[in-house]
Design an enzyme around this catalytic site. Structure first.
Site, PDB file in Angstrom:
ATOM      1  N   LYS A   1       0.844  -1.200   0.000  1.00 49.05           N
ATOM      2  CA  LYS A   1       0.000   0.000   0.000  1.00 49.05           C
ATOM      3  C   LYS A   1       0.877   1.247   0.000  1.00 49.05           C
ATOM      4  CE  LYS A   1      -1.866   2.719   3.149  1.00 49.05           C
ATOM      5  NZ  LYS A   1      -2.015   4.002   2.426  1.00 49.05           N
TER       6      LYS A   1
ATOM      7  N   GLY B   1       6.700   4.588   8.658  1.00 46.89           N
ATOM      8  CA  GLY B   1       5.846   5.756   8.844  1.00 46.89           C
ATOM      9  C   GLY B   1       5.921   6.244  10.278  1.00 46.89           C
TER      10      GLY B   1
ATOM     11  N   GLY C   1       2.559   2.887  13.682  1.00 41.47           N
ATOM     12  CA  GLY C   1       3.337   1.674  13.990  1.00 41.47           C
ATOM     13  C   GLY C   1       2.750   0.940  15.185  1.00 41.47           C
TER      14      GLY C   1
ATOM     15  N   CYS D   1      13.275  10.283   7.556  1.00 41.62           N
ATOM     16  CA  CYS D   1      13.143   9.720   8.903  1.00 41.62           C
ATOM     17  C   CYS D   1      14.427   9.906   9.704  1.00 41.62           C
ATOM     18  CB  CYS D   1      12.743   8.265   8.838  1.00 41.62           C
ATOM     19  SG  CYS D   1      13.791   7.280   7.786  1.00 41.62           S
TER      20      CYS D   1
HETATM   21  P1  NAP Z   1       1.545   7.751   8.733  1.00 41.22           P
HETATM   22  O1  NAP Z   1       0.182   8.113   9.162  1.00 41.22           O
HETATM   23  O2  NAP Z   1       2.360   6.897   9.624  1.00 41.22           O
HETATM   24  O3  NAP Z   1       1.423   7.060   7.298  1.00 41.22           O
HETATM   25  C1  NAP Z   1       2.313   6.121   6.758  1.00 41.22           C
HETATM   26  C2  NAP Z   1       1.503   5.099   5.987  1.00 41.22           C
HETATM   27  O4  NAP Z   1       0.685   4.354   6.893  1.00 41.22           O
HETATM   28  C3  NAP Z   1       0.550   5.714   4.976  1.00 41.22           C
HETATM   29  O5  NAP Z   1       0.511   4.868   3.847  1.00 41.22           O
HETATM   30  C4  NAP Z   1      -0.742   5.749   5.755  1.00 41.22           C
HETATM   31  O6  NAP Z   1      -1.895   5.899   4.979  1.00 41.22           O
HETATM   32  C5  NAP Z   1      -0.674   4.420   6.467  1.00 41.22           C
HETATM   33  N1  NAP Z   1      -1.592   4.286   7.604  1.00 41.22           N
HETATM   34  C6  NAP Z   1      -2.223   5.249   8.315  1.00 41.22           C
HETATM   35  N2  NAP Z   1      -3.000   4.724   9.266  1.00 41.22           N
HETATM   36  C7  NAP Z   1      -2.880   3.385   9.177  1.00 41.22           C
HETATM   37  C8  NAP Z   1      -3.421   2.289   9.898  1.00 41.22           C
HETATM   38  N3  NAP Z   1      -4.262   2.462  10.927  1.00 41.22           N
HETATM   39  N4  NAP Z   1      -3.065   1.042   9.557  1.00 41.22           N
HETATM   40  C9  NAP Z   1      -2.189   0.845   8.554  1.00 41.22           C
HETATM   41  N5  NAP Z   1      -1.657   1.828   7.819  1.00 41.22           N
HETATM   42  C10 NAP Z   1      -1.977   3.096   8.121  1.00 41.22           C
HETATM   43  O7  NAP Z   1       2.380   9.053   8.407  1.00 41.22           O
HETATM   44  P2  NAP Z   1       1.824  10.397   7.738  1.00 41.22           P
HETATM   45  O8  NAP Z   1       0.440  10.683   8.247  1.00 41.22           O
HETATM   46  O9  NAP Z   1       2.011  10.289   6.285  1.00 41.22           O
HETATM   47  O10 NAP Z   1       2.841  11.433   8.334  1.00 41.22           O
HETATM   48  C11 NAP Z   1       2.712  11.823   9.692  1.00 41.22           C
HETATM   49  C12 NAP Z   1       4.063  11.836  10.356  1.00 41.22           C
HETATM   50  O11 NAP Z   1       4.642  10.540  10.374  1.00 41.22           O
HETATM   51  C13 NAP Z   1       5.111  12.665   9.638  1.00 41.22           C
HETATM   52  O12 NAP Z   1       4.968  14.011   9.846  1.00 41.22           O
HETATM   53  C14 NAP Z   1       6.370  12.072  10.185  1.00 41.22           C
HETATM   54  O13 NAP Z   1       6.649  12.595  11.449  1.00 41.22           O
HETATM   55  C15 NAP Z   1       6.042  10.613  10.313  1.00 41.22           C
HETATM   56  N6  NAP Z   1       6.573   9.856   9.136  1.00 41.22           N
HETATM   57  C16 NAP Z   1       7.676   9.092   9.292  1.00 41.22           C
HETATM   58  C17 NAP Z   1       8.210   8.428   8.199  1.00 41.22           C
HETATM   59  C18 NAP Z   1       9.436   7.586   8.307  1.00 41.22           C
HETATM   60  O14 NAP Z   1      10.095   7.359   7.316  1.00 41.22           O
HETATM   61  N7  NAP Z   1       9.771   7.065   9.452  1.00 41.22           N
HETATM   62  C19 NAP Z   1       7.625   8.545   6.948  1.00 41.22           C
HETATM   63  C20 NAP Z   1       6.473   9.328   6.826  1.00 41.22           C
HETATM   64  C21 NAP Z   1       5.965   9.967   7.914  1.00 41.22           C
HETATM   65  P3  NAP Z   1      -2.809   7.249   5.191  1.00 41.22           P
HETATM   66  O15 NAP Z   1      -1.935   8.395   4.830  1.00 41.22           O
HETATM   67  O16 NAP Z   1      -3.984   7.064   4.315  1.00 41.22           O
HETATM   68  O17 NAP Z   1      -3.201   7.362   6.629  1.00 41.22           O
END
Ligand code: NAP
Ligand code: MG
Length: 495
Positions: free
Chosen positions: A180, A234, A239, A291
């Site tokens: 996904k 993410g 997580g 990240c």
């Molecule tokens: P996120 O919510 O963790 O999203 C990452 C992925 O997980 C997306 O594909 C997201 O889809 C999906 N996801 C969301 N809720 C889920 C659930 N309940 N079960 C399974 N998958 C789910 O991150 P974001 O909203 O894009 O960004 C928010 C913050 O996360 C950023 O500002 C940053 O601090 C952090 N982040 C960290 C990394 C890293 O590399 N470690 C990467 C990106 C973001 P949806 O967008 O549709 O919810």
């Protein structure tokens, strides 16, 4: 809205075919540099996700993928790598247009994605077991077997590269996957789907790519009893919810690559110019949407003032602009919502009393239509402030002073995260003392950010569970089977 008719409708890739979602609903996909809609992506439902999981299940359980020799699997990955290289220009352009990252960085990402498939294509034939030295007349073997069907959920900061990091080791191990992409950045993953579809020797259903909401598609992957493993990159919050869903469903194996608040530590004896470059590169590369961003810049007191001044001066030369322009060093943030989130942190920094030295604003003029944000530097930051504790995931640097090695280590470790860190010094003994004591999964000395598919990647503490990449990366997709072969003929001594 009339213009939407001409937009490309991206499809789901399920069981070797490109299909619409059952409800046919779509999401607008934007170019963050100008806010224009560039494509429409399917918004998959739970049932679409289940269809993809069933396709992966069938491809895994009924073969022939499962029975391929390691050599043959490896050659499939090599073909994927070659196709990515052939498509480099197109993939880089699409990546840049969809994510906002500068074209030069997008090209690096495409190269790295190809290298990832090459590396794991090679590693496919190096998966070996053991013969265990048991004390009886028996042959004790350890076999490595593919873990099964894998759900893989990725973020938007490296859309193609994250897809490669996830899919390549899984295929090398002999697994089947449902990936996904992040909803805002599905374009290159679906372009990669075309590559998979064109590789003749890859059976249908082994790779499936499903676009849609995290709480729908991602959640189903985490909850499904038909999925054996979930790999996620993410936020720490998501997580945690994946870990819970895995625990409450079928105890599927989970690897998590989560956020960070990585310290970039500068001592007074370090090469000053290189340090300034390293501080800026460490936090502003990819607009800070990294990240492992070196977002906490710890600077030894004797050079602190001079350091902040030099950093701010040089940061003014970072070219913010059209991602497709080769001179651009920083593009827009990925979405307007994300920019607002980052701006929220800039507000919090000011409120908590940090000093805004540079940036903090949206640029105007030609860039006003995109989600741009200036490179932003705060000094007089205290490690307890929110801008020093929470992951911002944007171009915001917090510069914090320290007095000597002991305090540097205390500050570096005073964080719930433990993804990465770097230390800058000419003293090799000090460098070793620091890297041994910082509790993080990746440490750089006199550099920050170089990342290689050959070396492990992942975090301590709340930055995740497990390691991706390198030889470690394939273990995530392998089960261990212990086999005992009795070599003693005749009755068993129990009777
Ligand atoms: P996120 O919510 O963790 O999203 C990452 C992925 O997980 C997306 O594909 C997201 O889809 C999906 N996801 C969301 N809720 C889920 C659930 N309940 N079960 C399974 N998958 C789910 O991150 P974001 O909203 O894009 O960004 C928010 C913050 O996360 C950023 O500002 C940053 O601090 C952090 N982040 C960290 C990394 C890293 O590399 N470690 C990467 C990106 C973001 P949806 O967008 O549709 O919810
Ligand atoms: Mg989210």
């Amino acid at each position: 809205m009339a213009g939407k008719k001409n937009l490309e409708r991206l499809k789901l890739y399920i069981d070797g075919g490109f299909v619409e979602s059952e409800k046919g609903s779509t999401r607008d996909i934007y170019n963050p540099a100008n806010g224009q809609v560039i494509a429409l992506a399917q918004e998959a439902t739970v049932e679409d996700t289940r269809k993809a999981i069933r396709a992966a299940r069938k491809a895994f359980d009924q073969g022939p993928w499962h029975d391929y020799s390691a050599q043959r699997r490896g050659r499939v990955l090599f073909q994927v790598a070659e196709a990515i290289k052939r498509e480099k220009e197109k993939l880089a352009r699409l990546e840049s247009a969809n994510s906002g990252k500068p074209i030069v960085e997008a090209e690096f990402d495409v190269d790295d994605a190809a290298t990832c498939f090459e590396y794991y294509g090679g590693l496919a034939t190096k998966i070996t077991g053991d013969v265990n030295p048991v004390p009886d007349q028996a042959l004790s073997l350890t076999l490595k077997e593919p873990i099964g069907v894998c759900g893989q959920v990725i973020p938007w900061n490296y859309p193609l590269l994250m897809a490669a990091w996830k899919i390549a080791p899984a295929l090398a191990a002999g697994c089947a996957v449902v990936l996904k992409p992040a909803p805002a950045t599905p374009v290159t993953a679906l372009e990669l789907a075309k590559v998979f579809a064109a590789v003749e020797d890859l059976p249908k259903g082994v790779v499936n790519i499903v676009t849609g909401d995290g709480p729908v598609v991602g959640q189903e992957l985490a909850e499904s009893p038909l999925v054996n493993k979930v790999a996620f990159t993410g936020s720490t919050a998501v997580g945690r919810s994946i870990l819970k869903a895995a625990a409450e469903s079928n105890m599927k194996k989970v690897t998590l690559e989560l956020g960070g608040k990585s310290p970039n530590i500068f001592f007074a004896d370090a090469d000053f110019e290189a340090s300034i470059d390293g501080a800026l590169f460490g936090v502003f590369i990819n607009q800070g949407e990294v990240c492992s961003a070196g977002s906490r810049i710890l600077v030894e007191k004797p050079i602190y003032k001079k350091f902040v001044e030099a950093m701010s001066e040089k940061a003014k030369r970072i070219v913010l602009g059209d991602p497709l322009d080769r001179k651009t060093k920083m593009g827009p943030l990925v979405t307007s919502t994300h920019r607002e989130r980052v701006e929220g942190y800039i507000g919090a920094g000011r409120k908590e009393g940090a000093r805004l030295v540079l940036g903090g604003k949206r640029p105007g003029g030609k860039l006003a239509g995109g989600y741009f944000l200036e490179p932003t530097i705060f000094d007089q930051v205290n490690n307890q402030m929110r801008i020093a504790r929470e992951e911002i995931f944007g171009p915001v640097a917090a510069v914090i002073p320290f007095d000597g090695e002991k305090e540097a280590i205390e500050l570096a470790n005073d964080t719930p995260y433990g993804l990465a860190g770097a230390v800058w010094t000419r003293d090799i003994y000090r460098a070793f003392r620091i890297i041994k004591q910082v509790r993080a999964g990746i440490l750089w000395v006199n550099h920050m950010q170089p990342t290689y598919v050959e070396a492990p990647w992942g975090g301590y503490k709340m930055s995740g569970i497990g390691r991706e990449l390198g030889k470690y990366g394939i273990d995530n997709y392998l089960e261990v089977k212990q086999v005992h072969i009795n070599l003693n003929e005749g009755p068993i001594a129990w009777y």
